[in-house]
Design an enzyme around this catalytic site. Structure first.
Site, PDB file in Angstrom:
ATOM      1  N   LYS A   1     -25.657 -24.696 -77.688  1.00 36.12           N
ATOM      2  CA  LYS A   1     -25.410 -24.920 -79.052  1.00 36.12           C
ATOM      3  C   LYS A   1     -26.232 -26.375 -79.614  1.00 36.12           C
ATOM      4  O   LYS A   1     -26.525 -26.625 -80.770  1.00 36.12           O
ATOM      5  CB  LYS A   1     -23.885 -24.988 -79.473  1.00 36.12           C
ATOM      6  CG  LYS A   1     -23.362 -23.653 -79.326  1.00 36.12           C
ATOM      7  CD  LYS A   1     -23.444 -22.825 -80.501  1.00 36.12           C
ATOM      8  CE  LYS A   1     -22.655 -21.690 -80.313  1.00 36.12           C
ATOM      9  NZ  LYS A   1     -23.144 -20.483 -81.332  1.00 36.12           N
ATOM     10  N   LYS A   2     -26.206 -27.490 -78.530  1.00 32.32           N
ATOM     11  CA  LYS A   2     -26.665 -28.497 -78.808  1.00 32.32           C
ATOM     12  C   LYS A   2     -28.241 -28.546 -78.636  1.00 32.32           C
ATOM     13  O   LYS A   2     -28.874 -29.757 -79.023  1.00 32.32           O
ATOM     14  CB  LYS A   2     -26.271 -29.746 -77.733  1.00 32.32           C
ATOM     15  CG  LYS A   2     -24.840 -30.276 -77.946  1.00 32.32           C
ATOM     16  CD  LYS A   2     -24.403 -31.105 -76.913  1.00 32.32           C
ATOM     17  CE  LYS A   2     -22.742 -31.727 -77.159  1.00 32.32           C
ATOM     18  NZ  LYS A   2     -21.915 -30.838 -77.273  1.00 32.32           N
ATOM     19  N   LEU A   3     -28.637 -27.410 -78.503  1.00 35.99           N
ATOM     20  CA  LEU A   3     -30.312 -27.276 -78.805  1.00 35.99           C
ATOM     21  C   LEU A   3     -30.538 -27.547 -80.153  1.00 35.99           C
ATOM     22  O   LEU A   3     -31.780 -27.152 -80.313  1.00 35.99           O
ATOM     23  CB  LEU A   3     -30.615 -25.975 -77.970  1.00 35.99           C
ATOM     24  CG  LEU A   3     -30.849 -26.299 -76.425  1.00 35.99           C
ATOM     25  CD1 LEU A   3     -31.168 -24.913 -75.845  1.00 35.99           C
ATOM     26  CD2 LEU A   3     -31.754 -27.394 -75.817  1.00 35.99           C
TER      27      LEU A   3
ATOM     28  N   ASP B   1     -23.998 -31.122 -70.804  1.00 34.26           N
ATOM     29  CA  ASP B   1     -23.359 -29.840 -71.023  1.00 34.26           C
ATOM     30  C   ASP B   1     -24.030 -28.786 -70.410  1.00 34.26           C
ATOM     31  O   ASP B   1     -23.531 -27.721 -70.017  1.00 34.26           O
ATOM     32  CB  ASP B   1     -23.238 -29.795 -72.669  1.00 34.26           C
ATOM     33  CG  ASP B   1     -21.985 -30.397 -72.911  1.00 34.26           C
ATOM     34  OD1 ASP B   1     -21.033 -30.525 -72.209  1.00 34.26           O
ATOM     35  OD2 ASP B   1     -22.054 -30.642 -74.294  1.00 34.26           O
TER      36      ASP B   1
END
Length: 651
Positions: free
Chosen positions: A146-148, A192
């Site tokens: 999701k942090k991409l 993460d």
């Protein structure tokens, strides 16, 4: 202030609203399922007691299965009862509670093992470990995926976090901007994505334990996320060799080992399969079912974070309800302005409600489904105050990840009668202006050019809509400048219109309303520049007092101090001379600064932490006892009950 209710005349019967709110008669709630409703207050405390006893039983391994049910059922009931309390952490606790109810977590060091020898120091099936490890791995890895997101990679999600004192060592060698991009965003992304893999392999596990422990200890100081950081620290042991508790206990003194769980090798368990490949034919249906469940559960957990194409009604600018997607800290929001307008469907009278009336939550501001529930609740409550067939309109302005402030929903739509379905997109939800995302770099540059007394608000609005704004008397120097598109500024009291195009601006009169109409075919962008002249003058006066006190102390001030200024050097004011408000504020600031310096040590912080926790648990225990007494013996008089609650809240 939270109980100050409707901004309408008192003669309409709103004077008793506070007490009715406190009595629980008029509260808007946001359950996931409409039929879920809270129990009476005393019964809710009984429910909390059952859940606490269940958690205690799980920890001790006492009546383990019953304890799991006692914890799990109330927990999921409370979780589904209020969507505003949802987050990834509370969702994870519910999942772990569900898994523990199926696992053999009472096979070592449990109270049940004292009474059931077959459970004492027995093997645990491998699928138990697989399930828990897979859950923790998914939390890390999906959070990394999701942090991409472009906002996180670009450093816009947590833009101000690098200013925290925890990142001071990094700022010794890096600028604040590089600390934000490389350490906060880059480091969070890499950790993460890799933590689950590094914890899984023996060769990389020691290094992973160091970084993961440091990461969660930092999070416990950076964010108010309750027990989540400590829970994730506790899950580190799941990835280690199962024998590590025995190895640790074997190093204890012999006299102490007699009181601790056994360090002997575990006994065989009927739940496990032994014998290698030749024993496959002897697998029981229960073991086939356990393997199938593990596979299906892991697949379901991998699918849910990307299932938002099914529940499209819960999608806003971000996908789905914030809770089961593991998109932790990816989006930060700042709300500039919220207006709730009601209209009497019979008389046409228009009024305004204070945002958050009838509720103690603020989560409804960002979710279309909760706005729909909130409007439905308001439509049921307002007729009690002589508002017939009310129509409810929301005007919510929010900035996500340092973008322009823009509207979330269409302010022209009556949400009481507006359609909403969990399976279809919300038609009255306005789109996020992602085309304006490249402007964020320029907005940061514009803000960097301002002095510390000037603030800016960046607005983006849709064609044919307008923003109604009021300039406070304190903001004596306020101007508007157009960055893109074309707007018409309507000065309401002066009944004048001013047309502005890109690059043009104007001064706005203080103490008056104005409207900014977007007349260009594409969304307009403009900025407010304002100086709080009242606060600026106050700061100048406080600075003068500081300089005056320094001159008095070092002997360079020749003229005597006026009587009203003597308190700044520690002298009491003369009798009959009132204390000047600016001097009073100056003294209060000095006291706060001295208290901050005095209490900034690690020991003082730890003492305050323990003090807060003590009074929190004290209040919880006393309120629970009061509720159980009420259920068993009945409620006492209101006066006595009020005294008991006051005693429970005492600090």
């Amino acid at each position: 202030g939270l109980l100050m209710a409707l901004d309408v005349p008192q003669e309409r019967g709103l004077g008793h609203l506070d007490q009715r709110y406190l009595d629980g008669l008029e509260v808007c709630r946001f359950p996931l399922l409409p039929f879920l409703q809270p129990l009476p207050l005393d019964w809710m405390y009984l429910l909390y007691t059952i859940m606490f006893l269940g958690a205690l039983g799980i920890m001790l391994g006492c009546c383990y299965r019953l304890s799991c049910v006692a914890f799990l059922c109330p927990y999921w009931y409370l979780l589904l009862l209020d969507k505003t309390s949802w987050n990834n952490h509370s969702y994870l606790y519910g999942l772990l509670g569900f898994q523990l109810a199926l696992l053999g977590a009472d096979r070592y060091g449990s109270v049940d093992g004292l009474f059931r020898p077959q459970k004492q120091n027995a093997h645990v099936p491998l699928w138990n470990y697989v399930l828990l490890r897979a859950q923790v791995f998914i939390v890390y890895f999906i959070a990394g995926l999701k942090k991409l997101d472009a906002d996180w990679v670009g450093g816009f999600s947590m833009g101000t976090l690098a200013r925290h004192w925890l990142f001071a060592p990094f700022r010794l060698v890096l600028s604040e901007e590089l600390t934000s991009r490389l350490v906060v965003h880059g480091g969070g992304l890499v950790l993460d994505l890799s933590a689950g893999f590094l914890l899984f392999f023996d060769a990389t596990r020691p290094l992973a334990l160091v970084f993961v422990t440091y990461f969660h200890c930092m999070n416990s100081q950076l964010f108010s996320i309750g027990m989540f950081s400590y829970t994730m620290l506790a899950t580190n042991g799941l990835f280690c060799h199962p024998e590590w508790p025995r190895v640790l206990l074997a190093r204890c003194p012999l006299w102490l080992q007699g009181w601790l769980p056994s360090t002997k090798p575990p006994q065989p368990s009927p739940d496990c399969q032994y014998g290698g490949r030749e024993a496959r034919d002897s697998l029981r249906p229960r073991q086939h079912l356990a393997a199938a469940f593990t596979i299906l559960y892991v697949l379901e957990q991998l699918f849910l974070p990307y299932s938002h194409f099914i529940t499209q009604g819960y999608n806003n600018w971000t996908n789905g309800l914030y809770g089961y997607s593991w998109d932790m800290m990816v989006h930060s929001r700042f709300h500039q302005h919220i207006k709730i307008t009601y209209k009497d469907g019979v008389t046409g009278e228009v009024g305004y409600l204070k945002p958050g009336v009838f509720t103690q939550s603020r989560r409804w501001r960002d979710h279309a489904d909760m706005l729909k529930q909130y409007s439905a609740c308001l439509s049921q409550l307002l007729p009690r105050y002589n508002v017939t067939q009310p129509e409810i309109y929301f005007d919510v302005w929010v900035s996500i990840n340092e973008r322009f402030q823009q509207r979330l929903v269409d302010p022209r739509v009556d949400l009481v009668r507006a359609p909403w379905s969990p399976w279809t997109p919300t038609p009255w939800l306005l789109p996020l202006l992602v085309d304006l995302s490249p402007w964020r770099q320029r907005l940061q540059e514009l803000e960097a050019q301002l002095d510390r007394h000037t603030d800016a608000v960046f607005i983006a609005d849709f064609p044919s809509l307008h923003l109604e704004n009021f300039v406070s008397e304190d903001l004596g120097n306020t101007s508007l400048r157009v960055l893109r598109g074309k707007v018409v500024v309507e000065l309401v009291e002066q009944q004048q219109n001013h047309s502005l195009q890109e690059g043009e601006g104007m001064q706005l009169p203080a103490g008056q309303y104005h409207k900014v109409h977007t007349v260009s075919p594409e969304p307009s962008c403009y900025m407010y520049l304002y100086v709080n002249t009242t606060a600026l003058e106050l700061e100048r006066n406080l600075t003068r007092l500081q300089e005056l006190r320094e001159r008095v102390r070092n002997g360079t001030e020749q003229s005597p101090l006026p009587p009203e200024l003597r308190p700044i050097v520690g002298e009491p004011p003369p009798a009959g001379v009132p204390l000047d408000p600016v001097v009073s504020l100056f003294l209060r600031r000095e006291q706060r600064e001295q208290r901050r310096v005095r209490e900034s040590s690690l020991a003082q912080r730890f003492r305050r932490f323990l003090r807060r926790k003590f009074f929190l648990f004290r209040r919880s225990a006393l309120m629970t006892l009061i509720a159980l007494r009420n259920l068993a013996l009945g409620r006492p008089s209101p006066e006595r009950l009020a005294q008991e609650v006051t005693f429970a809240n005492w600090r």
